[in-house]
Each structure stands twice: as structure tokens, then as C-alpha cells.
Write an enzyme that holds these catalytic residues in place. Sequence first.
Site, PDB file in Angstrom:
ATOM      1  NE  ARG A 107      -3.762   0.936   2.138  1.00 42.76           N
ATOM      2  CZ  ARG A 107      -4.919   1.139   2.769  1.00 42.76           C
ATOM      3  NH1 ARG A 107      -4.981   1.939   3.818  1.00 42.76           N
ATOM      4  NH2 ARG A 107      -6.016   0.536   2.363  1.00 42.76           N
ATOM      5  CG  HIS A 134      -8.509   0.456  -2.400  1.00 45.46           C
ATOM      6  ND1 HIS A 134      -7.710  -0.602  -1.989  1.00 45.46           N
ATOM      7  CD2 HIS A 134      -9.161   0.887  -1.284  1.00 45.46           C
ATOM      8  CE1 HIS A 134      -7.884  -0.793  -0.688  1.00 45.46           C
ATOM      9  NE2 HIS A 134      -8.756   0.094  -0.236  1.00 45.46           N
ATOM     10  CD  GLN A 137     -13.118  -0.930  -0.059  1.00 44.13           C
ATOM     11  OE1 GLN A 137     -12.268  -0.829   0.810  1.00 44.13           O
ATOM     12  NE2 GLN A 137     -14.382  -1.230   0.230  1.00 44.13           N
ATOM     13  CG  ASP A 230     -13.090   7.450  -0.803  1.00 47.46           C
ATOM     14  OD1 ASP A 230     -12.941   7.264   0.423  1.00 47.46           O
ATOM     15  OD2 ASP A 230     -12.131   7.454  -1.616  1.00 47.46           O
ATOM     16  CB  CYS A 271     -13.919   2.266   0.598  1.00 48.38           C
ATOM     17  SG  CYS A 271     -13.429   4.008   0.532  1.00 48.38           S
ATOM     18  NE  ARG A 316     -11.056  -4.253   1.270  1.00 52.86           N
ATOM     19  CZ  ARG A 316     -10.060  -3.413   1.611  1.00 52.86           C
ATOM     20  NH1 ARG A 316     -10.312  -2.384   2.393  1.00 52.86           N
ATOM     21  NH2 ARG A 316      -8.834  -3.559   1.140  1.00 52.86           N
TER      22      ARG A 316
HETATM   23  N1  NVA Z   1      -9.579   7.494  -1.274  1.00 54.97           N
HETATM   24  C1  NVA Z   1      -9.229   7.026   0.048  1.00 54.97           C
HETATM   25  C2  NVA Z   1      -9.577   5.587   0.192  1.00 54.97           C
HETATM   26  C3  NVA Z   1      -9.317   4.994   1.554  1.00 54.97           C
HETATM   27  C4  NVA Z   1      -9.661   3.548   1.649  1.00 54.97           C
HETATM   28  C5  NVA Z   1      -7.746   7.265   0.287  1.00 54.97           C
HETATM   29  O1  NVA Z   1      -6.954   6.999  -0.625  1.00 54.97           O
HETATM   30  O2  NVA Z   1      -7.396   7.746   1.360  1.00 54.97           O
HETATM   31  N1   CP Z   2     -11.141   0.758   3.008  1.00 49.58           N
HETATM   32  C1   CP Z   2      -9.846   0.689   3.369  1.00 49.58           C
HETATM   33  O1   CP Z   2      -8.945   0.422   2.563  1.00 49.58           O
HETATM   34  O2   CP Z   2      -9.640   0.908   4.693  1.00 49.58           O
HETATM   35  P1   CP Z   2      -8.219   1.029   5.430  1.00 49.58           P
HETATM   36  O3   CP Z   2      -7.585   2.310   4.961  1.00 49.58           O
HETATM   37  O4   CP Z   2      -8.557   1.022   6.883  1.00 49.58           O
HETATM   38  O5   CP Z   2      -7.375  -0.153   5.033  1.00 49.58           O
END
Ligand code: NVA
Ligand code: CP
Length: 328
Positions: A107, A134, A137, A230, A271, A316
Amino acid sequence: MINLKGRDFLKLLDYTTEEIEYLIELAADFKAKKKAGIPHKLHEGKNIALIFEKTSTRTRCAFEVAAMDLGMGVTYLDPTGSQIGKKETIADTARVLSGMYEGIEYRGFGQEIVEELAKYSKVPVWNGLTNEFHPTQILADMLTVKEKLGRLRGVNFVYMGDARFNMGNSLMVGCAKLGLNFTACAPLKYFPDETLIDECEKIAAKTGATLRFETDPMKATAGADVIYTDVWVSMGEPAEVWRERITELSPYAVTERIMANTAEGSIFMHCLPAFHDLGTTIGKEIGEKFGLTSMEVEDSVFESEKSVVFDEAENRMHTIKAVIAATV
Ligand code: NVA
Ligand code: CP
């Protein structure tokens, strides 16, 4: 017969419709096994590494629990606890870790980083979120839609908010691949990149999906089966963008009025994490600064019967388990 052994999972664009459907079915099967208490330690004695250059609750826990259920060991490398990027390149990290582990989750920031990791890794690499995509997800989201609405094809799916970042992009690809009717509802500048739209249009032409880009929230959400949103500011973005985002995206918040405009039996998805109240440090700080009590979704919608956000979160784990089990 679908065989994904040795494959990376970097973005849904790399997978066929049948392969994605297979992963969702496999996840449903693992979920049923878990609920029935049937062990499924298919990868006993193997190990995976989790690299997180951004924070996480769901993705990290999902990978850890999934791996443990499959009989695997797990190492978590947090955003500060490794040499990655500071003293060691991604290419070298890939070669080091693939000598010790059977799979690597990453990540972080640009999609090119996870692609580079995969290029140099001898074992499967899984994208646990980049700025652009992502993909794990989306598997969880689609499993949830299927469970709640009983189908994927033909579902009217509306994404509201910043549609040009990881969630908007990935949901558009997922809907195109799986035959849903996708609508991005946002101001013009928040629509996904033209090149990605073109690619998705080509996929949609084969699967029967449709893509629509609409700036008017009431037009976009009329008759919707799924409303998805989101956060307005994603991980890695500077705090300075909050003011602009709030000004530009406030008309796209998911409110009771929006939900009342949707089809009967519609669901609300996110998400997570979500700014639905002032119960967090950032939520409180931003809320007080801009005079808001919620941001992308009203608390009453988040807490309503229509909200399936915690089912998504649970899914998830089952879907990530399917990805690990199928590719290792
Ligand atoms: N768009 C958000 C998704 C988090 C799961 C981010 O990248 O922070
Ligand atoms: N939805 C998601 O990816 O959550 P986290 O950032 O907690 O992993």
C-alpha cells in the site's frame, strides 16, 4: 478452468471478467466456510509480507486474518519501520522479500511503485491501495452488492464525490468489467481521466455495462440501486485542499434527500473510514473549522438501514483471502 497461480493483483484492468467473477465466488465460498467453522488452511507453512507506506485498519487486518486462516505467517512493515524508499529501492526490496515470502502486499503512493515491485518480485504482489487504484476494495464491494441485491449485471451504481482518485477509478473499472451501469456524479474536474474512461468504454461495450458522467446529483441518483461515496481528501494529499474540496464537493454529499431519490431497496456504500460525524480528531477539527457536522455522508444515512458499510468491511477479509489463496 481458471488458474491464477503466480499472478499479481495490481489492478482490475489486468483481470478478465471471468477471473474477477471467479475471485468473488471463491470469496463467498471462503465466507461460508468461515461461518460454518470449516478450516481452510490451504497454504500452511507459507508466509506473506505486508508493506504499508500509508496507514490502514481494514486492509491490514483483512490481509492478516485471511493469511492466518489460510495457515500462513505474516510480517507487517509499517510506514516507518523498514528501509523501503529511504535506504533501499523498490527493486531491491522486491528481490529481498521474494526470497523469504510467498506473497507481498503493498500500500502506498503511485501505481508505478507497486508495478515496479511486481516487476522485480518472484512471488505474487497485491495492491493494497495506491493513489490510482484500490482493487481489493472493489472485490469486497461487488461481493456485498451481490449479497444485498442478488445480482451485479444491470445494477445502477452511482459514485458521488472525487471520482478521479483510487475509489472512483477502480469502481468505474469494476462496474465496466462486471456489467453494472456506472455513473460518476461530481463537478467536471473530478471526473476520471479521459484515457481510463476510453479504456472502460471499450470493456463496457463487451460486458453490457454503461458509463455516465453527470454533474447534477438529482439527475444522477434518480433510480439508483447503489449510492457510493468516499472521503473528499485522500491519504497523502495536503491538508490545504480541504477548503476547496468542501466548497466544490458539498453539493455531492450523500444526504437523506439523495437517498429518497433512489430506487426502492437501494443501498448506501462507503469503503471507510468515513467522515459522518465529529467523532474523530480530523473530523472534529475540519468540521469545526468549516461549520459542518458531517462531510461526504450525513450521519443519518450512514447509520440507516440502507447502509451496508460494515458488511463491506467484513467482506474485505473474505475477498482478500480469495486473492491470496488463488494466486500463491
Ligand atoms: N480514497 C481514500 C480511500 C481509503 C480507503 C484514500 O486513498 O485515502
Ligand atoms: N477501506 C480501506 O482500505 O480501509 P483502510 O484504509 O482502513 O485499510
